[in-house]
Scaffold this active site. Structure first.
Site, PDB file in Angstrom:
ATOM      1  CG  ASP A 157      -0.300  -0.049   2.536  1.00  0.00           C
ATOM      2  OD1 ASP A 157       0.036   1.029   3.080  1.00  0.00           O
ATOM      3  OD2 ASP A 157      -0.109  -1.170   3.067  1.00  0.00           O
ATOM      4  CG  ASP A 179      -5.904   3.801   7.455  1.00  0.00           C
ATOM      5  OD1 ASP A 179      -5.910   3.220   8.558  1.00  0.00           O
ATOM      6  OD2 ASP A 179      -4.958   4.523   7.061  1.00  0.00           O
ATOM      7  CD  GLU A 198      -3.615   4.189  10.933  1.00  0.00           C
ATOM      8  OE1 GLU A 198      -2.504   4.328  11.476  1.00  0.00           O
ATOM      9  OE2 GLU A 198      -3.789   3.772   9.767  1.00  0.00           O
TER      10      GLU A 198
END
Length: 743
Positions: free
Chosen positions: A120, A209, A211
């Site tokens: 990625d 994503d 986090e």
């Protein structure tokens, strides 16, 4: 129980071998950068199914340095807050020691899982040489498209289209900032700036994503667990409504369990898990029992982070096409049959798309009382399930029962039903059977007689039925075709000898060895030279035993000649159709037990050859084996007109006929031992019929996978407590050995 759960859990987490790099077929330069403004559903120009080959001369670019690169015009936002980075996994080394230690890896040699390698990237990686990455083994890429509602990567279009041109399967990801806008708003922003999807097999589902916070608001962006769960739900549901596919979710077990309160309701969304410095992904976030992708290092062979897909290249393509197979999982523990009381089943199941949901389990019962269906909830206490699958919980057990309805076979098939919205479908947990009769509280004990092939099986059957040498006769028939061989079974049984098998021109060594052990007084070779050649007959003659060949002009003539030879004084006969083999196989041991031959007939009209045999041998009665479709009423009328007493034994199918034949020759509780053979494979039943007839035991037939109830009922009626199974597990499975009932 715990051992079985552990095995299943390990199996779920095991992937298949890494797909090797596809060799390039033509050199290509890296694709030129596309428009700086990504379209809502980015797609390279040209056919979406083309797969450009990487350059064969390309060499991998140097591994990125530990520090971020300084892109031209990217990534901004004050250089991503002074290089805390804001890329997928950038917060993990500093905020999640359990997932972020030992991050750098040169390749995947130390991983204990296998799959397809990928990477990625983001705006920090500029000028990526995609053909070189492909040549180095990378096959997929996730590319940062957006963050919050305030940032889009100017590198996205060139990375997205450049990776596609080099043969990659690629997709876009969004770096979430849950305290800046609601989830639905960020989903729409992401979709408008690269987070689209198309079912072309080259576009990965868009990725969230989520986090650790980057703005000092705390681990969970200042949100409560309830607020975070709602934010994620709003994001993924909105994105699904826009794209038609479930987006993937990237996170770590530590962040997820802290910030969502170990929510276990997101299993429908593919998991991209992060954990560095270990050989496996380790414990997964609470919603999942399986992972789809794993970010195992934040630097290494490929530009950006190092990733692996949990599957094969074909499965990666299927994933890109939108397939996310997460059906329910579970275990059907077993059955309990209590005579006179009940038949019960037990097990556990849960749905991977929502671990908190209660799965419904459907049980299809087959008992002496009939077939029925019950649906129950899998919500009983099973602490072993919760221990084996952390985050799933204990309330996933099921039990169900049905009343006792008599002696015989009891079977239950269990299906775990997918919860609403789980498009992967139901999960078949299998079928199990119990058996009870006054002679046997379980299925009769079974001894399997199975060689490496049909010739070897015939030898083992012979050794079992005739353990001592000095038999009066041994019949040898073709093991390649049934017409001539069918007549041999009843004759061998009548004369108390085995049937062994031969190839057309060579007698197998195993058959020769068995004949030497048996020391027969004579050998009868059934069939003409077209079935078994003179050279094969010479091998038998060389054994020093008298050899008699019996072969007519066709199968019908051969059967009459064998009958005349083995049954010279019979006053009746069984007749079966020579166009098939099943009824003749069933009839052979019964005919031998009654001292009558088995004759093959055409079945339409009473032909001259058969008529001459029946009248010329002073026969008074004939038993037709099979229904009117195989031997016509006209044949029966003609035989009656010739002065014979004719009766017919025929069931609804081959197994019904087999059961009626056995019932006609064996009384209740008269057969503590029986032979069981395939009703679909003539070879094993042929040799088993001779052995059964020689020892006055019944021959019962079964399907490959199950035992029809009519046959199971015969085991009860006969009082059978032990059986010989003729043939290997490819002919009759282990379910047959336990008298597994046919549904």
């Amino acid at each position: 129980m715990k051992t079985g759960l552990a095995v299943l859990a390990a199996a779920i987490l095991t992937a298949v071998a890494v797909v090797p790099a596809v060799p390039a077929t033509a050199a290509e330069a890296p694709a030129a950068a596309a428009s700086a403004t990504p379209s809502p559903t980015p797609s390279p120009s040209g056919s979406s199914t083309a797969t450009p080959a990487p350059s064969p001369s390309a060499t991998p670019s140097a591994s990125p340095s530990a520090g971020p690169q300084a892109p031209a015009g990217d990534p901004s936002l004050t250089e991503m807050n002074a290089a805390r980075n804001h890329t997928m996994g950038s917060t993990i080394p500093s905020s999640d020691p359990a997932s972020g230690s030992g991050s750098t890896s040169t390749f995947k040699a130390s991983l204990a899982v296998s799959g397809v390698l990928g990477q990625d990237v983001s705006g920090w990686q500029t000028g990526v040489n995609w053909p070189a990455q492909y040549a180095a083994g990378s096959r997929f890429a996730y590319i940062k498209a957006s963050e919050g509602t305030y940032y889009t990567s100017s590198q996205f279009a060139s990375q997205y289209n450049g990776s596609y041109a080099a043969g990659f399967i690629r997709g876009a990801y969004h770096f979430a900032t849950p305290n800046t806008t609601d989830g639905a708003t960020q989903a729409r922003f992401f979709y408008a700036n690269g987070g689209g999807w198309s079912p072309d097999g080259r576009t990965l589902p868009p990725l969230l994503d989520i986090e650790y916070a980057t703005d000092g608001s705390g681990t969970c962006w200042g949100l409560t667990t309830g607020q975070m769960t709602q934010w994620i739900s709003d994001f993924v549901n909105t994105l699904r409504s826009l794209t038609g596919v479930n987006p993937a979710i990237y996170s770590t077990a530590n962040w997820w369990n802290q910030c969502t309160g170990s929510s276990n309701t997101f299993g429908a969304y593919p998991l991209f898990v992060a954990r560095y410095g270990t050989s496996t992904p380790g414990a997964l976030p609470a919603s999942w029992v399986d992972w789809t992708m794993w970010q195992f290092a934040d630097a290494g062979t490929f530009a950006g982070d190092q990733d692996i897909f949990n599957g094969t290249q074909t499965q990666l393509i299927q994933f890109a096409l939108g397939a996310q197979n997460h059906p329910p999982i579970g275990v059907y523990d077993g059955t309990t049959l209590t005579s006179g009381t009940s038949f019960s089943v037990a097990g556990w199941a849960f749905d991977q798309t929502n671990l908190a949901a209660t799965v419904q389990v459907q049980i299809t019962w087959s008992t002496p009382g009939g077939v029925s269906t019950t649906t129950v909830a899998a919500n009983g206490s099973r602490p072993d399930v919760g221990a084996a699958y952390p985050g799933v919980g204990n309330a996933h057990g099921f039990t169900a029962s049905i009343p006792w309805s008599g002696n015989g076979q009891y079977g239950a098939c269990v299906t775990a039903l997918a919860i609403p919205g789980d498009q992967a479908g139901n999960a078949d947990l299998g079928c199990k059977t119990s058996f009870f009769s006054p002679a046997s509280a379980t299925a009769p004990t079974a001894e399997r007689l199975a060689g490496s092939d049909r010739f070897g099986t015939a030898v083992l059957v012979s050794q079992h039925a005739f353990p001592n040498p000095g038999v009066p006769v041994a019949y040898v028939a073709s093991g390649l075709d049934f017409p001539d061989a069918l007549a041999a079974s009843a004759a061998a049984a009548k004369q108390h000898g085995p049937v062994l098998l031969s190839q057309a021109s060579v007698v197998p060594a195993a058959t020769i060895t068995e004949l030497q052990r048996l020391q027969p007084a004579k050998i009868v070779l059934v069939g003409g030279p077209n079935a078994i050649t003179d050279s094969a007959m010479a091998q038998l003659t060389a054994l020093g035993v008298p050899v008699v060949r019996i072969g007519g002009v066709d199968r019908y003539d051969t059967s009459r000649l064998v009958a005349s030879y083995a049954f010279p004084s019979a006053n009746g006969a069984y007749v079966a159709a020579g166009t098939g083999f099943v009824d003749a196989l069933s009839a052979a041991p019964v005919a031998a037990k009654s001292g009558r031959p088995l004759i093959l007939v055409a079945g339409g009209q009473l032909d001259a050859g058969t008529s001459a045999y029946l009248t010329g041998h002073s026969l008074t009665n004939v038993t037709i084996v099979g229904g009117t479709f195989v031997i016509s009423p006209g044949w029966q009328s003609q035989a009656t007109a010739a002065g014979l007493t004719v009766n017919r034994i025929g069931g609804g199918d081959r197994f019904g006929t087999n059961a009626l034949l056995v019932e006609s020759a064996f009384g209740a509780n008269s057969a503590p031992n029986a032979y069981l053979a395939s009703g679909a494979n003539w070879v094993d039943a042929l040799v088993a019929g001779a052995a059964a007839g020689s020892t006055a035991h019944p021959l019962l037939l079964a399907n490959t996978w199950c035992v029809p109830r009519v046959i199971g009922d015969e085991f009860v009626r006969l009082g059978t407590s032990s059986m010989e199974i003729a043939g290997g597990v490819n002919a009759l499975t282990s379910d047959v050995a336990s008298l597994g009932v046919c549904f």
